[in-house]
Design a protein around this motif. Structure first.
Motif, mmCIF file in Angstrom:
data_model
loop_
_atom_site.group_PDB
_atom_site.id
_atom_site.type_symbol
_atom_site.label_atom_id
_atom_site.label_comp_id
_atom_site.label_asym_id
_atom_site.label_seq_id
_atom_site.Cartn_x
_atom_site.Cartn_y
_atom_site.Cartn_z
ATOM 1 N N PRO A 79 11.659 -35.301 -14.116
ATOM 2 C CA PRO A 79 10.220 -35.110 -14.356
ATOM 3 C C PRO A 79 9.569 -36.275 -15.081
ATOM 4 N N GLY A 80 10.373 -37.120 -15.734
ATOM 5 C CA GLY A 80 9.818 -38.251 -16.464
ATOM 6 C C GLY A 80 9.115 -39.264 -15.591
ATOM 7 N N TYR A 96 5.072 -29.402 -15.247
ATOM 8 C CA TYR A 96 6.511 -29.120 -15.309
ATOM 9 C C TYR A 96 6.860 -28.345 -16.571
ATOM 10 N N SER A 114 1.560 -38.112 -16.307
ATOM 11 C CA SER A 114 1.466 -37.156 -17.423
ATOM 12 C C SER A 114 0.654 -35.923 -17.037
ATOM 13 N N ARG A 116 4.016 -34.054 -15.480
ATOM 14 C CA ARG A 116 4.861 -33.659 -16.610
ATOM 15 C C ARG A 116 4.259 -32.460 -17.332
#
Length: 363
Positions: free
Chosen positions: A302-303, A281, A307, A278
């Protein structure tokens, strides 16, 4: 000898597309698994630690975790560690260290003759990533000769082994799970691939299917989450790297930083990037924009990504390469690659691998 009527390339091209790999354009070839795919781990760095012992393990048609787990149970050990994963469809030699073992024989044979281990040292621990590369001896069956006398660099794609050869779709579970497409997920879980015998009751596919059949969203446990999350990141990385090559981009220009990679006694500078996450991204580098583009094309939320992630080179050096013809339709290829590089990807540089037929003897 290759069959005169070679199998249609459609299924194998579909596999390469499924895994985000580039399509090879060379002559068709079979990898002669398992005896024709041998891997020897280069020397390893180890640390002095009380209670640990180091074994050198030879395994055939076993994954590294399976072989290390079997050895650990036989010797009554509490923990084990290994420097790197080796292809389950190979004959391979590697180092495994074990902790607090009740037995320490000088030699161990197990698993119906598919594993043998020799005690090397006492009081030493080998850590993940502690090896200096892998040496491969590969036999190819092909009508094409040696395609090059030298092979200096290969793109750092993840090979088919990363996704599961018999069921090469673990990254697809992440995509369907993140979008809540339970019907498609159930269909994908039930789909049987060419080399697959069946889904075993203990496989995580069967557990998810059981949850779906009860009308519940499949809960992602830690083990399942790590398996499919890593496969998804590998797929996105492959897709982005393939797109960069297709666009003719300089992989050095995409690098977010320069890293060292060790192969044998040499250290090489390589262009490196962060793995999909993430954080990546949402950043503004050329690499992150390329990753975001392929994710949007595939509809990946992307979730679902971690992280933050680690890093990986975009290119790997080939430390040593030799190819010679053996008979009318066989080639013998010797490679020395850094840790993390896939020999199957190196072969794609010059040959169109018939994956299904190559892995048939390993099923």
């Amino acid at each position: 000898m290759l069959n005169a009527a070679l199998p249609c390339r459609t299924a194998d091209w579909a596999l390469e597309e499924l895994l985000g790999l580039p399509h090879a354009r060379g002559p068709e070839a079979l990898i002669m698994f398992p005896w024709g795919f041998r891997v020897v781990e280069s020397r390893v760095d180890w640390e002095g630690r009380r209670g640990w012992v180091l074994y050198f393990v030879r395994k055939r048609l076993l994954s590294t975790p399976t072989a290390a787990g079997v050895l650990s149970r036989l010797l009554g050990c509490r923990l084990y560690s290994y420097a790197g994963l080796k292809d389950a469809c190979s004959v391979s030699w590697q180092h495994v260290s074990l902790y607090r073992c009740r037995r320490r024989p000088a030699r161990v044979k197990a698993y119906n003759g598919r594993m043998e281990a020799w005690l090397l040292k006492r009081g030493v621990y080998v850590y993940p990533g502690g090896h200096k590369g892998n040496m491969f001896s590969i036999r190819l069956e092909t009508r094409g000769g040696c395609r090059a006398s030298r092979l200096e660099w290969i793109p750092a794609h993840y090979g088919p082994q990363r996704f599961g050869v018999f069921r090469p779709n673990s990254h697809i579970y992440s995509i369907l799970y993140s979008t809540g497409k339970w019907d498609l997920l159930a269909r994908e879980l039930r789909y049987r691939y060419p080399l697959e015998r069946r889904i075993s009751p203990g496989d995580y596919e069967s557990r998810i299917l059981a949850d779906i059949s009860r009308g519940l969203a499949p809960p992602l446990g830690q083990r399942l989450d790590s398996i499919i999350a890593e496969a998804l990141r590998s797929y996105i990385f492959n897709r982005a790297l393939t797109r960069a090559i297709e666009l003719g981009a300089s992989l050095w220009s995409l690098a977010e930083f320069e890293a060292d990679t060790v192969c044998g006694s040499k250290t090489y500078k390589v262009p490196a990037v962060r793995l999909p996450s993430r954080l990546l991204y949402n950043s503004r580098t050329s690499w992150s924009r390329l990753v975001a583009r392929v994710m949007e094309e595939d509809g990946i939320d992307p979730g679902i990504l971690p992280s933050r992630g680690g890093w990986r080179p975009l290119l790997y050096p080939v430390c040593r390469y030799r190819c010679r013809r053996v008979g009318d339709s066989e080639l013998s290829i010797h490679l020395h690659l850094p840790p993390g590089a896939f020999a199957t990807v190196a072969l794609l540089a010059h040959y169109a691998i018939l994956w299904t037929d190559s892995y048939a003897d390993c099923s």
